[in-house]
Write a protein that holds these residues in place. Structure first.
Motif, PDB file in Angstrom:
ATOM      1  N   ILE A 249     -43.858  30.771 134.562  1.00 45.23           N
ATOM      2  CA  ILE A 249     -44.240  31.698 135.625  1.00 45.23           C
ATOM      3  C   ILE A 249     -43.008  32.079 136.431  1.00 45.23           C
ATOM      4  O   ILE A 249     -42.142  31.244 136.702  1.00 45.23           O
ATOM      5  CB  ILE A 249     -45.304  31.076 136.565  1.00 45.23           C
ATOM      6  CG1 ILE A 249     -46.573  30.745 135.783  1.00 45.23           C
ATOM      7  CG2 ILE A 249     -45.638  32.015 137.717  1.00 45.23           C
ATOM      8  CD1 ILE A 249     -47.662  30.112 136.635  1.00 45.23           C
ATOM      9  N   GLY A 250     -42.943  33.333 136.826  1.00 39.42           N
ATOM     10  CA  GLY A 250     -41.897  33.811 137.723  1.00 39.42           C
ATOM     11  C   GLY A 250     -42.489  34.163 139.077  1.00 39.42           C
ATOM     12  O   GLY A 250     -43.569  34.739 139.171  1.00 39.42           O
ATOM     13  N   TYR A 251     -41.783  33.792 140.135  1.00 38.14           N
ATOM     14  CA  TYR A 251     -42.252  34.032 141.499  1.00 38.14           C
ATOM     15  C   TYR A 251     -41.256  34.928 142.233  1.00 38.14           C
ATOM     16  O   TYR A 251     -40.046  34.671 142.216  1.00 38.14           O
ATOM     17  CB  TYR A 251     -42.381  32.717 142.274  1.00 38.14           C
ATOM     18  CG  TYR A 251     -43.328  31.726 141.660  1.00 38.14           C
ATOM     19  CD1 TYR A 251     -44.701  31.828 141.842  1.00 38.14           C
ATOM     20  CD2 TYR A 251     -42.853  30.666 140.888  1.00 38.14           C
ATOM     21  CE1 TYR A 251     -45.580  30.914 141.294  1.00 38.14           C
ATOM     22  CE2 TYR A 251     -43.714  29.741 140.330  1.00 38.14           C
ATOM     23  CZ  TYR A 251     -45.076  29.878 140.523  1.00 38.14           C
ATOM     24  OH  TYR A 251     -45.925  28.963 139.966  1.00 38.14           O
ATOM     25  N   TRP A 252     -41.771  35.948 142.892  1.00 35.39           N
ATOM     26  CA  TRP A 252     -40.961  36.821 143.741  1.00 35.39           C
ATOM     27  C   TRP A 252     -41.169  36.446 145.211  1.00 35.39           C
ATOM     28  O   TRP A 252     -42.292  36.224 145.653  1.00 35.39           O
ATOM     29  CB  TRP A 252     -41.337  38.288 143.541  1.00 35.39           C
ATOM     30  CG  TRP A 252     -40.883  38.840 142.223  1.00 35.39           C
ATOM     31  CD1 TRP A 252     -41.616  38.974 141.088  1.00 35.39           C
ATOM     32  CD2 TRP A 252     -39.570  39.330 141.914  1.00 35.39           C
ATOM     33  NE1 TRP A 252     -40.860  39.511 140.080  1.00 35.39           N
ATOM     34  CE2 TRP A 252     -39.595  39.745 140.559  1.00 35.39           C
ATOM     35  CE3 TRP A 252     -38.384  39.459 142.639  1.00 35.39           C
ATOM     36  CZ2 TRP A 252     -38.475  40.281 139.925  1.00 35.39           C
ATOM     37  CZ3 TRP A 252     -37.271  39.986 142.009  1.00 35.39           C
ATOM     38  CH2 TRP A 252     -37.327  40.395 140.666  1.00 35.39           C
TER      39      TRP A 252
ATOM     40  N   GLU B  76     -43.580  34.152 150.376  1.00 33.80           N
ATOM     41  CA  GLU B  76     -43.336  33.460 149.120  1.00 33.80           C
ATOM     42  C   GLU B  76     -44.466  33.771 148.147  1.00 33.80           C
ATOM     43  O   GLU B  76     -45.599  33.967 148.558  1.00 33.80           O
ATOM     44  CB  GLU B  76     -43.248  31.944 149.342  1.00 33.80           C
ATOM     45  CG  GLU B  76     -42.069  31.512 150.193  1.00 33.80           C
ATOM     46  CD  GLU B  76     -42.063  30.012 150.417  1.00 33.80           C
ATOM     47  OE1 GLU B  76     -42.699  29.287 149.627  1.00 33.80           O
ATOM     48  OE2 GLU B  76     -41.431  29.564 151.392  1.00 33.80           O
ATOM     49  N   ASN B  77     -44.113  33.794 146.871  1.00 31.76           N
ATOM     50  CA  ASN B  77     -45.086  34.123 145.814  1.00 31.76           C
ATOM     51  C   ASN B  77     -45.750  35.457 146.149  1.00 31.76           C
ATOM     52  O   ASN B  77     -46.972  35.558 146.278  1.00 31.76           O
ATOM     53  CB  ASN B  77     -46.120  33.012 145.662  1.00 31.76           C
ATOM     54  CG  ASN B  77     -46.957  33.151 144.404  1.00 31.76           C
ATOM     55  OD1 ASN B  77     -46.816  34.120 143.644  1.00 31.76           O
ATOM     56  ND2 ASN B  77     -47.860  32.215 144.185  1.00 31.76           N
ATOM     57  N   LEU B  78     -44.911  36.444 146.259  1.00 31.92           N
ATOM     58  CA  LEU B  78     -45.331  37.763 146.722  1.00 31.92           C
ATOM     59  C   LEU B  78     -46.475  38.336 145.890  1.00 31.92           C
ATOM     60  O   LEU B  78     -47.381  38.991 146.403  1.00 31.92           O
ATOM     61  CB  LEU B  78     -44.122  38.711 146.695  1.00 31.92           C
ATOM     62  CG  LEU B  78     -44.240  40.052 147.385  1.00 31.92           C
ATOM     63  CD1 LEU B  78     -44.455  39.887 148.882  1.00 31.92           C
ATOM     64  CD2 LEU B  78     -42.978  40.880 147.122  1.00 31.92           C
ATOM     65  N   THR B  79     -46.451  38.099 144.592  1.00 29.72           N
ATOM     66  CA  THR B  79     -47.467  38.667 143.699  1.00 29.72           C
ATOM     67  C   THR B  79     -48.647  37.715 143.486  1.00 29.72           C
ATOM     68  O   THR B  79     -49.503  37.975 142.644  1.00 29.72           O
ATOM     69  CB  THR B  79     -46.843  39.021 142.339  1.00 29.72           C
ATOM     70  OG1 THR B  79     -46.161  37.869 141.817  1.00 29.72           O
ATOM     71  CG2 THR B  79     -45.839  40.160 142.487  1.00 29.72           C
TER      72      THR B  79
ATOM     73  N   ARG C 220     -50.457  27.106 145.923  1.00 30.11           N
ATOM     74  CA  ARG C 220     -50.817  27.568 147.257  1.00 30.11           C
ATOM     75  C   ARG C 220     -51.147  29.049 147.269  1.00 30.11           C
ATOM     76  O   ARG C 220     -52.044  29.504 147.966  1.00 30.11           O
ATOM     77  CB  ARG C 220     -49.640  27.280 148.195  1.00 30.11           C
ATOM     78  CG  ARG C 220     -49.830  27.667 149.633  1.00 30.11           C
ATOM     79  CD  ARG C 220     -48.602  27.256 150.454  1.00 30.11           C
ATOM     80  NE  ARG C 220     -47.368  27.850 149.955  1.00 30.11           N
ATOM     81  CZ  ARG C 220     -46.171  27.617 150.473  1.00 30.11           C
ATOM     82  NH1 ARG C 220     -46.041  26.765 151.471  1.00 30.11           N
ATOM     83  NH2 ARG C 220     -45.099  28.213 149.987  1.00 30.11           N
ATOM     84  N   GLY C 221     -50.412  29.831 146.472  1.00 21.20           N
ATOM     85  CA  GLY C 221     -50.589  31.274 146.467  1.00 21.20           C
ATOM     86  C   GLY C 221     -49.667  31.954 147.462  1.00 21.20           C
ATOM     87  O   GLY C 221     -48.734  31.350 148.011  1.00 21.20           O
ATOM     88  N   ARG C 222     -49.909  33.234 147.693  1.00 20.95           N
ATOM     89  CA  ARG C 222     -49.048  34.009 148.599  1.00 20.95           C
ATOM     90  C   ARG C 222     -49.025  33.359 149.988  1.00 20.95           C
ATOM     91  O   ARG C 222     -50.064  33.061 150.578  1.00 20.95           O
ATOM     92  CB  ARG C 222     -49.549  35.444 148.686  1.00 20.95           C
ATOM     93  CG  ARG C 222     -48.643  36.370 149.494  1.00 20.95           C
ATOM     94  CD  ARG C 222     -49.225  37.773 149.589  1.00 20.95           C
ATOM     95  NE  ARG C 222     -49.323  38.396 148.286  1.00 20.95           N
ATOM     96  CZ  ARG C 222     -50.465  38.721 147.688  1.00 20.95           C
ATOM     97  NH1 ARG C 222     -51.620  38.483 148.292  1.00 20.95           N
ATOM     98  NH2 ARG C 222     -50.475  39.295 146.504  1.00 20.95           N
TER      99      ARG C 222
END
Length: 965
Positions: A903-906, A925-928, A953-955
């Motif tokens: 997984i990639g996180y923006w 964090e975790n913009l998407t 956690r999510g966004r």
């Protein structure tokens, strides 16, 4: 390393698109650095060149730990650094947040397992274990914060951190025992002048993980700056989230269960991961359980009661039997569908954490070359978590004369000639199993430092650490009382329910009833939801406790300087000695001492050892400003360490730097690093949990007691480490540098702990040395004993890459500066070898430790642009996938799909300076809002996203304001 790129290399930056492990290597990473270099104008303005430790350009910070004790020398041991500016960009409030930024550090934080300090976040370089990473604060050791011998980095006050220096290689010879994998040093600002404060609030879009954070610092010099005083405080609260069903991926009742149709030859997988899981042997009102791993007995009983074919027997709120609907794939704990109870969706995402810390420091310049200093850190961390109510997974025995059993069931049992039936229940009346920990840290440091002659420096330091750890398990159950109360009959004299044991012995002697279990016995009615009385709850429920005091005393003296010069420059030396005392005393409540509780039962123990160490180090320059030898220097160090528990051992290191030209530096080291077992590993008397164990002979899972203890026969471990690398810092491109390093760490006599399930598997797969830990009764596994042992070896190997580029850039008539940074780690190997059998845990992405896996790839990319009053940033974090379990599907089909996608996180951040005193900022964090992979474990209340690698956690957003005066 492989030089192959993915078929579509654009997948690297597509978030979850193309979720598969990256398979490119050194050439690809160097291509990234070249791409960074090509983004700048050829005629870049002159700037300060960033330090190789990666402090941002123009904001170079003092670095205490550099892989050497000799100042002014660039050690051949690789190091990574995070500056205060970088930490501010990420709006971090805990050290756990920081660890995400360093690919060499394994991500780990206990989300609520009762067997570990809940909420704790430990530094673990290379995935070799937290005990092999030496944690320092201002260059001095940090004492352990729990009896297991680990350090919860949450105690470090984030507001005071000036920079974090990470030596990513063996450093025992320079910094002392335990630095097998490296050193993490938190450098606090000891010369702060003025006043500052930071107030922020963070949350997810689900309105959980609510995180207010407030910190401040004051510092000032007096008496012509001969006296400097500073104080700081920090408060952080994180509400956490106790229900994974608050996320769409966690609301499907996903479970891991044993496949009842599995045989070794029929091509079916041994384990299944399915949605809509329910308990096969538990409901709120109770259900007749399985017998011999099948529901045949329950089906027969239901038939006698006149229920529809294929149904079992459960009990309604009135205590009357009603049909129980079975699902499919019926296992010992779970089934798919059906009418079983479920607490599956209420598993924790993160416990509630509350941190308060305070720090004070005073220094006094006694003379021009002598300074006295003292500081004190106080930190208090509270963590709260919960698990499912006390479960009984078909483990209760109901006899045919039970006082509360409905007459119709008694008649059916009599017809079938059943003296008893198995029974299961999820005891909601007990309330959730609550776990609370309180960690208090008190640390005092005092000493003097100075200089003499032309280039000699010295220091003497004393340090006292007094840490306490308190653990509370509320709504725990006294097992004997639960058993006595359930086995109730009708008293013929009164016609009322009475405990069988009390009817048989109404006036027991103190010897017969030392804990009052018989005299105070209260009958327990298990039939029907809400049927257990308050009187009964008061009889068998309580709180188990563990209290541990950890003392650390350290006294050290160091000296460094240059006695003479050679043709290539000054020869530099350093030497020093250290004496350290480590002491742990654990106590627990009386019922724990007697192992009367259902779970935990922490046993008292005490342990103490002392360590005497002496070291020396030398740097010998061999060439400077010569043809094809712009610089050549050798570095050697040695340390003798004597443990009171295991005797003396040597650590050493040899390394060198070679610069054929000014733009390129080759570096390499070889070292022997050391670690001796800590007090917990040696002297612990046991800790108890109950989890499912799958018997590999039958593929049946049962809830089984697991006891973890110490081993006084452990030997010290030794690690042989070598690293080689290259640093590229071209003169023609100001502000750019890149490095690539290979590391190999092999630990002999590695102190290891094998998971309970692995002990069972190894035993029945022919490794008889493990069978002494598997306790059986009538062929059924009833207990697994887990003790640390000296494995043959443990090995970690891989590559680290780092590139950074800073350059000016004008956009829309705004002059600004760009900072680009790439950090990457590729893990080639992470193996443990015991009894000649090796297991590799690179890519072990589906389970939480033990064993501890690491991703094959972790890549962090950050880009920041500063102009006028603005600072804008974007980050990308890639974590490769791997296997649910790297040991699966090797000789048998353990699981149908053993692959876990990467997984990639923006991330994004922005700040705006309102004036010279105030700055507002925000980050996401975790913009998407990437969801984690579904990797449930097999416990009663499974963690559905069980992998420690990925964000569950999510966004998450943060807004805040900083003030500086």
């Amino acid at each position: 390393m492989s030089d192959r790129l993915p078929n579509d290399s654009s997948q690297l930056f597509l978030g979850t698109g193309g979720r598969r492990p990256l398979k490119y290597g050194a050439v690809s990473l160097l291509a990234i650095s070249a791409a960074l270099a090509m983004t700048a104008p050829h005629q870049a303005a002159a700037q300060s060149v960033p330090a190789e430790a990666s402090a941002p350009a123009g904001d170079l910070e003092e670095i205490i730990v550099t892989g050497t004790r000799i100042s002014g020398f660039t050690a051949p041991t690789p190091m990574t650094s995070l500056s205060a500016v970088q930490l501010q960009d990420k709006a971090v409030s805990t050290v756990a947040d920081m660890l995400l930024e360093v690919p060499q550090l394994r991500i780990n934080q206990n989300i609520g397992k009762s067997s570990e300090p809940i909420g704790a976040s430990n530094a673990d370089l290379r995935g070799l274990g937290t005990q092999r990473t030496l944690v320092l604060m201002n260059g001095n050791r940090v004492g352990i914060t729990d009896p297991a011998g680990t350090i919860d980095t949450n105690i470090i006050p984030v507001a005071l951190i000036k920079n974090v220096d990470i030596v990513t290689g063996g450093a025992s010879a320079a910094y002392g025992s335990d630095a097998v994998a490296g050193v993490v040093n938190f450098v606090l600002d000891k010369d702060f002048e003025g006043a500052k404060a930071d107030i922020s609030y963070g949350s997810t879009e689900h309105d959980d993980f609510r995180r207010p954070d407030v910190n401040f610092a004051l510092g000032h010099g007096f008496a012509d700056n001969k006296v400097h005083i500073e104080v700081a405080g920090d408060f952080m609260h994180n509400s956490g989230e106790s229900s994974q069903a608050s996320r769409s991926w966690g609301a499907n009742g996903t479970v891991q269960l044993t496949n009842p149709a599995y045989t070794k030859t029929n091509g079916q997988p041994r384990l299944l991961i399915v949605d809509h899981g329910t308990y096969s042997q538990m409901t709120a009102g109770g259900v007749v359980g399985l017998s011999g791993g099948t529901n045949t007995l329950a089906l027969s009983l239901a038939n006698k009661l006149g229920f529809a074919p294929g149904t079992g027997v459960q009990f309604g709120s009135d205590g009357k039997p009603t049909p129980f609907q079975y699902g499919t794939n019926i296992g010992a704990t779970f089934m798919q569908g059906g009418g079983g109870g479920s607490a599956i969706n209420d598993g924790n995402l993160l416990p509630e954490i509350d941190r308060k810390s305070g720090y004070g420091r005073i220094s006094y310049q006694l003379a021009d070359n002598i300074t006295l200093f003292a500081d004190m850190l106080y930190s208090q961390v509270h963590a709260n978590s919960d698990l499912a109510p006390n479960p009984d997974v078909g483990t209760i025995t109901i006899r045919n004369d039970n006082a509360f059993l409905d007459p119709s069931v008694k008649a059916a049992m009599a017809s079938l000639k059943l003296a008893s039936i198995p029974f299961g229940r999820l005891n909601y009346e007990d309330g959730n199993s609550e776990f609370r920990t309180v960690t208090k840290t008190r640390r005092w440091t005092f000493g003097a430092e100075g200089s003499f002659g032309r280039n000699w420096n010295w220091s003497v330091t004393g340090q006292l650490g007094r840490n306490t750890y308190d653990e509370f398990a509320d709504n725990n159950r006294i097992s004997q009382r639960w058993t006595y109360g359930l086995d109730s009959v009708i008293n013929p004299a009164t016609g009322q329910a009475i405990c069988r044991v009390k009817l048989a012995n109404p006036n027991p002697t103190a010897a017969q009833d030392p804990y009052g279990d018989i005299r105070s016995c209260v009958p327990i009615n298990p039939f029907g939801a809400g049927s257990i009385s308050q009187q009964a709850l008061g009889y068998y429920l309580g709180t188990s406790t563990i209290t541990a005091d950890m003392h650390q005393d350290v006294y050290a003296a160091n000296i460094s300087g240059s006695p003479f010069s050679t043709w290539a420059g000054p020869l530099s030396v350093a030497a020093g000695a250290e004496y350290r005392i480590e002491k742990t005393v654990q106590t627990s409540d009386a019922n724990s001492v007697l192992s009367r509780w259902r779970s935990i039962n922490g046993q008292p123990f005490s342990g103490e050892y002392n360590v005497k160490e002496a070291y020396s180090e030398v740097v010998v320059p061999l060439a400077e400003d010569m043809t094809l030898a712009h610089k050549l220097e050798l570095n050697a160090s040695g340390r003798y360490t004597e443990y009171s528990t295991s005797g003396g051992v040597w650590a050493w290191k040899f390394g060198g730097n070679y610069e054929p030209i000014e733009d390129v530096r080759f570096r390499g080291t070889v070292s022997r690093d050391i670690r001796a077992p800590n007090n917990y590993e040696l002297f612990s008397q046991g800790n108890q949990v109950i989890n499912a164990i799958i018997d590999p002979r039958t593929n049946v899972a049962r809830q089984t007691t697991q006891i973890t203890g110490g081993n006084p026969n452990l030997l010290p471990e030794e690690a042989d480490t070598y690293s080689v690398g290259v640093v590229f810092k071209p003169r023609w491109l100001d502000g750019f540098h890149a490095s690539l390093d290979y590391y190999n760490i092999e630990i002999k006599n590695a102190i290891s702990t094998v998971a309970a399930q692995d002990i069972v598997n190894f035993c029945f797969n022919g490794q008889s040395v493990f069978c002494s830990g598997v306790i059986q009764t009538g062929g059924i596994i009833t207990r697994v004993n887990i003790i640390p042992f000296n494995a043959n070896s443990q090995r970690a190997a891989g590559e680290d890459f780092e590139a950074e580029y800073s350059f000016p850039l004008t956009l829309l008539n705004n002059d600004g500066d760009v900072q680009l940074r790439v950090l990457a780690n590729h893990a080639d190997t992470l193996t443990t070898t015991a009894n000649g059998v090796s297991n590799d845990y690179v890519g072990l992405a589906g389970i939480s430790p033990p064993p501890a896996g690491v991703p094959e790839w972790r890549v962090n990319v950050d880009a920041n642009y500063s102009f006028d009053k603005w600072r804008l940033g974007v980050g990308y974090r890639y974590i490769s996938g791997g296997k649910f379990d790297t040991r699966f599907n090797l000789t048998t089909l353990d699981i149908a799909n053993n692959d876990i996608s990467g997984i990639g996180y923006w991330d994004a951040n922005v700040s705006y300076r309102l004036n010279e005193n105030l700055t507002i900022y925000g980050s996401v964090e975790n913009l998407t809002d990437e969801a984690p992979p579904i990797t449930p474990n097999g416990i009663v209340q499974p963690t559905i996203a069980n992998s420690p690698f990925f964000d569950n956690r999510g966004r998450f957003w943060v807004l805040g304001v900083r003030a500086r005066m």
